[in-house]
Design a protein around this motif. Structure first.
Motif, PDB file in Angstrom:
ATOM      1  N   ALA A 164      47.604 -32.516  16.976  1.00 39.58           N
ATOM      2  CA  ALA A 164      47.229 -33.653  16.120  1.00 39.58           C
ATOM      3  C   ALA A 164      46.362 -34.647  16.896  1.00 39.58           C
ATOM      4  CB  ALA A 164      48.487 -34.341  15.586  1.00 39.58           C
ATOM      5  N   LEU A 165      46.693 -34.888  18.160  1.00 41.07           N
ATOM      6  CA  LEU A 165      45.885 -35.796  18.979  1.00 41.07           C
ATOM      7  C   LEU A 165      44.481 -35.244  19.199  1.00 41.07           C
ATOM      8  CD1 LEU A 165      48.502 -36.939  21.673  1.00 41.07           C
ATOM      9  CD2 LEU A 165      47.258 -38.438  20.081  1.00 41.07           C
ATOM     10  N   SER A 166      44.359 -33.943  19.407  1.00 46.05           N
ATOM     11  CA  SER A 166      43.047 -33.324  19.591  1.00 46.05           C
ATOM     12  C   SER A 166      42.200 -33.452  18.328  1.00 46.05           C
ATOM     13  CB  SER A 166      43.205 -31.847  19.974  1.00 46.05           C
ATOM     14  OG  SER A 166      43.863 -31.709  21.215  1.00 46.05           O
ATOM     15  N   ILE A 167      42.830 -33.260  17.178  1.00 46.35           N
ATOM     16  CA  ILE A 167      42.109 -33.392  15.907  1.00 46.35           C
ATOM     17  C   ILE A 167      41.688 -34.845  15.695  1.00 46.35           C
ATOM     18  CG2 ILE A 167      42.401 -33.275  13.394  1.00 46.35           C
ATOM     19  CD1 ILE A 167      44.098 -30.756  13.834  1.00 46.35           C
TER      20      ILE A 167
ATOM     21  N   VAL B  74      32.684 -30.014  13.928  1.00 47.42           N
ATOM     22  CA  VAL B  74      32.831 -28.594  14.268  1.00 47.42           C
ATOM     23  C   VAL B  74      34.150 -28.363  14.993  1.00 47.42           C
ATOM     24  CG1 VAL B  74      31.856 -26.671  15.576  1.00 47.42           C
ATOM     25  CG2 VAL B  74      30.337 -28.240  14.350  1.00 47.42           C
ATOM     26  N   ARG B  75      34.425 -29.191  15.989  1.00 41.25           N
ATOM     27  CA  ARG B  75      35.679 -29.058  16.739  1.00 41.25           C
ATOM     28  C   ARG B  75      36.878 -29.362  15.841  1.00 41.25           C
ATOM     29  NH1 ARG B  75      38.396 -28.741  21.337  1.00 41.25           N
ATOM     30  NH2 ARG B  75      40.013 -30.271  21.850  1.00 41.25           N
ATOM     31  N   LEU B  76      36.755 -30.378  15.007  1.00 42.23           N
ATOM     32  CA  LEU B  76      37.866 -30.743  14.130  1.00 42.23           C
ATOM     33  C   LEU B  76      38.239 -29.582  13.221  1.00 42.23           C
ATOM     34  CD1 LEU B  76      38.310 -34.111  12.244  1.00 42.23           C
ATOM     35  CD2 LEU B  76      38.866 -31.946  11.152  1.00 42.23           C
ATOM     36  N   LEU B  77      37.248 -28.964  12.581  1.00 38.72           N
ATOM     37  CA  LEU B  77      37.535 -27.880  11.648  1.00 38.72           C
ATOM     38  C   LEU B  77      38.042 -26.636  12.368  1.00 38.72           C
ATOM     39  CD1 LEU B  77      34.497 -28.431   9.287  1.00 38.72           C
ATOM     40  CD2 LEU B  77      36.901 -28.603   8.631  1.00 38.72           C
ATOM     41  N   ARG B  78      37.564 -26.417  13.594  1.00 34.88           N
ATOM     42  CA  ARG B  78      38.053 -25.284  14.377  1.00 34.88           C
ATOM     43  C   ARG B  78      39.531 -25.485  14.704  1.00 34.88           C
ATOM     44  NH1 ARG B  78      34.655 -25.415  18.697  1.00 34.88           N
ATOM     45  NH2 ARG B  78      33.081 -24.289  17.504  1.00 34.88           N
ATOM     46  N   LEU B  79      39.886 -26.698  15.077  1.00 37.87           N
ATOM     47  CA  LEU B  79      41.284 -26.994  15.383  1.00 37.87           C
ATOM     48  C   LEU B  79      42.159 -26.934  14.134  1.00 37.87           C
ATOM     49  CD1 LEU B  79      40.747 -29.993  17.833  1.00 37.87           C
ATOM     50  CD2 LEU B  79      41.697 -27.753  18.447  1.00 37.87           C
TER      51      LEU B  79
ATOM     52  N   ASP C  74      29.711 -34.636   7.281  1.00 35.20           N
ATOM     53  CA  ASP C  74      29.182 -34.964   8.606  1.00 35.20           C
ATOM     54  C   ASP C  74      28.622 -33.721   9.298  1.00 35.20           C
ATOM     55  OD1 ASP C  74      29.858 -37.593   8.239  1.00 35.20           O
ATOM     56  OD2 ASP C  74      31.611 -37.556   9.563  1.00 35.20           O
ATOM     57  N   LEU C  75      29.307 -32.580   9.137  1.00 37.22           N
ATOM     58  CA  LEU C  75      28.821 -31.353   9.764  1.00 37.22           C
ATOM     59  C   LEU C  75      27.452 -30.969   9.214  1.00 37.22           C
ATOM     60  CD1 LEU C  75      30.872 -28.222  10.651  1.00 37.22           C
ATOM     61  CD2 LEU C  75      28.667 -27.951   9.526  1.00 37.22           C
TER      62      LEU C  75
ATOM     63  N   LEU D  22      32.468 -22.099   9.961  1.00 37.05           N
ATOM     64  CA  LEU D  22      32.542 -23.441  10.541  1.00 37.05           C
ATOM     65  C   LEU D  22      33.170 -24.432   9.575  1.00 37.05           C
ATOM     66  CD1 LEU D  22      29.029 -23.686  12.255  1.00 37.05           C
ATOM     67  CD2 LEU D  22      31.240 -23.535  13.411  1.00 37.05           C
ATOM     68  N   LEU D  23      32.839 -24.291   8.286  1.00 36.16           N
ATOM     69  CA  LEU D  23      33.321 -25.232   7.280  1.00 36.16           C
ATOM     70  C   LEU D  23      34.715 -24.884   6.762  1.00 36.16           C
ATOM     71  CD1 LEU D  23      30.032 -25.711   5.211  1.00 36.16           C
ATOM     72  CD2 LEU D  23      31.151 -27.442   6.610  1.00 36.16           C
ATOM     73  N   PHE D  24      35.229 -23.717   7.170  1.00 42.18           N
ATOM     74  CA  PHE D  24      36.532 -23.274   6.695  1.00 42.18           C
ATOM     75  C   PHE D  24      36.526 -23.147   5.167  1.00 42.18           C
ATOM     76  CE2 PHE D  24      41.424 -24.063   6.952  1.00 42.18           C
ATOM     77  CZ  PHE D  24      41.642 -22.698   6.916  1.00 42.18           C
ATOM     78  N   LEU D  25      35.447 -22.500   4.660  1.00 41.68           N
ATOM     79  CA  LEU D  25      35.285 -22.260   3.229  1.00 41.68           C
ATOM     80  C   LEU D  25      34.789 -20.838   3.027  1.00 41.68           C
ATOM     81  CD1 LEU D  25      33.423 -25.540   2.136  1.00 41.68           C
ATOM     82  CD2 LEU D  25      35.812 -24.977   1.651  1.00 41.68           C
ATOM     83  N   ASP D  26      34.927 -20.313   1.814  1.00 38.95           N
ATOM     84  CA  ASP D  26      34.305 -19.017   1.551  1.00 38.95           C
ATOM     85  C   ASP D  26      32.817 -19.219   1.269  1.00 38.95           C
ATOM     86  OD1 ASP D  26      33.919 -19.705  -1.185  1.00 38.95           O
ATOM     87  OD2 ASP D  26      35.894 -18.950  -1.707  1.00 38.95           O
TER      88      ASP D  26
END
Length: 355
Positions: A225-228, A238-243, A265-266, A289-293
């Motif tokens: 949670a802290l990393s996000i 990009v990092r947020l969605l990867r996490l 923002d991405l 990257l977007l965590f979408l289909d």
């Protein structure tokens, strides 16, 4: 009066509930006469009678605002802590999680109101300790889950602002219970992390986490949670969605309200970084990257003025990027990939904490 005498006096004046049912008997009779029973509370077989009768096993005390001249401290109207916990378990396991009760907007409305009445009884009796924590944990999970499931519903059926207000109040009370209690609470890491994910970017929420004991703060759930939160504050979508891929379903429910901004923002960052007619970006890679289909990724791109070619390539241009028309990036439109995380999970296990 001395401080010790003050404390003894306070303990003597705090009312203690004696009602052993989920709904006080006189309230049940009054609501029968006034035809104010919810359909979830009506005794089976009496639905079509002129005055349907209430089922004592299913009727639950409803919330009522404190009124002038009304005694809210009558012990016969207050449910003691074990009855309050039993009531909350019923609301979660038998109502919210029921596959037979629908629409869920009505289920939510009923459970939300009855949880407010539970909270009211708790405040009047100054409930604390492990049972108080168990009740608040279930209430917070319910409100977090509802914030995702009912996202985008008409305001007449679900008001996200009201849900948010009550979620924040219950969460704040719960975190206070953790702070002052001497007991060991096994779910504390889960809820500390949920609070940060829900309030992503909040300096106050982050500061609260940093003041936790090292053994708790260094747990894997809180570290994630802290990393996000750090990625969010650094505007690194990009990092947020990867996490975010690492989150469980309920954690994602807490995070999801921030994702519209994150995905926007991405696209903005990539519209500047890859702004060239000769530079094409794979739609498949962008979808990851977007965590979408792919179809939702293409839809999101076009709503921001980003071109998607017939051969599934994305053409970024900083001059073409636009803010979408209102409603075109409604959060609910992009829930499908999150729902996958809910597969094989029932509502009861999500809210009860056994998932």
């Amino acid at each position: 009066m001395k401080p010790e005498e003050d404390q003894r006096h306070d303990k003597q004046t705090v009312p203690k509930g004696t009602c052993q049912t989920m709904c006080p008997a006189h309230e049940l009779r009054a609501r029968e006469r006034q035809k104010r029973l919810h359909r979830f509370e009506i005794l089976q077989g009496t639905e079509n009678e002129r005055c349907p009768r209430g089922d004592p096993l299913h009727a639950v005390k409803e919330y009522s605002r404190p009124a002038a001249g009304k005694d809210a401290t009558n012990p016969a109207d207050l449910r003691p802590t074990p009855v309050l916990l039993k009531t909350v378990c019923y609301l979660i396991n038998d109502v919210a999680a029921s596959p037979d009760l629908h629409p869920w907007t009505e289920v939510y409305s009923f459970v939300f109101d009855r949880l407010r009445a539970v909270k009211q009884d708790m405040i009047i009796q100054r409930v604390s300790g492990p049972d108080c924590v168990s009740i608040l944990e279930r209430a917070v999970r319910f409100l977090v889950y509802a914030s995702f499931r009912l996202c985008g519903e008409p305001l007449g059926l679900y008001d996200p602002s009201i849900n948010d207000t009550h979620l924040q109040e219950n969460l704040s009370w719960l975190l206070d219970c953790y702070a002052v209690g001497t007991e060991s609470y096994p779910n504390q890491e889960e809820f500390q992390a949920l609070g940060l994910l829900y309030n992503l970017g909040s300096s106050r929420a982050a500061q609260h986490i940093m003041e936790l004991p090292e053994r708790l703060r260094s747990g894997p759930t809180i570290r994630l949670a802290l990393s996000i939160n750090r990625a969010f504050r650094e505007r690194n979508p990009v990092r947020l969605l990867r996490l975010a891929h690492k989150l469980n379903f309920l954690q994602y429910c807490a995070l999801h309200r921030h994702l519209v901004t994150c995905r926007r923002d991405l696209l903005l960052v990539y519209s500047h970084g890859y702004s060239s007619r000769n530079c094409c970006f794979s739609l498949d890679n962008l979808a990851l990257l977007l965590f979408l289909d792919k179809s939702l990724t293409a839809q999101l791109c076009r709503s921001h003025g980003v071109e998607v070619t017939k051969d599934n390539h994305v053409v970024f241009s900083k001059s073409a990027f636009t803010e979408p028309e209102q409603g075109k990036t409604q959060c609910k439109l992009y829930h499908s990939t999150v729902v996958e995380k809910q597969r094989d999970l029932d509502v009861g296990s999500i809210i009860d904490g056994s998932a």
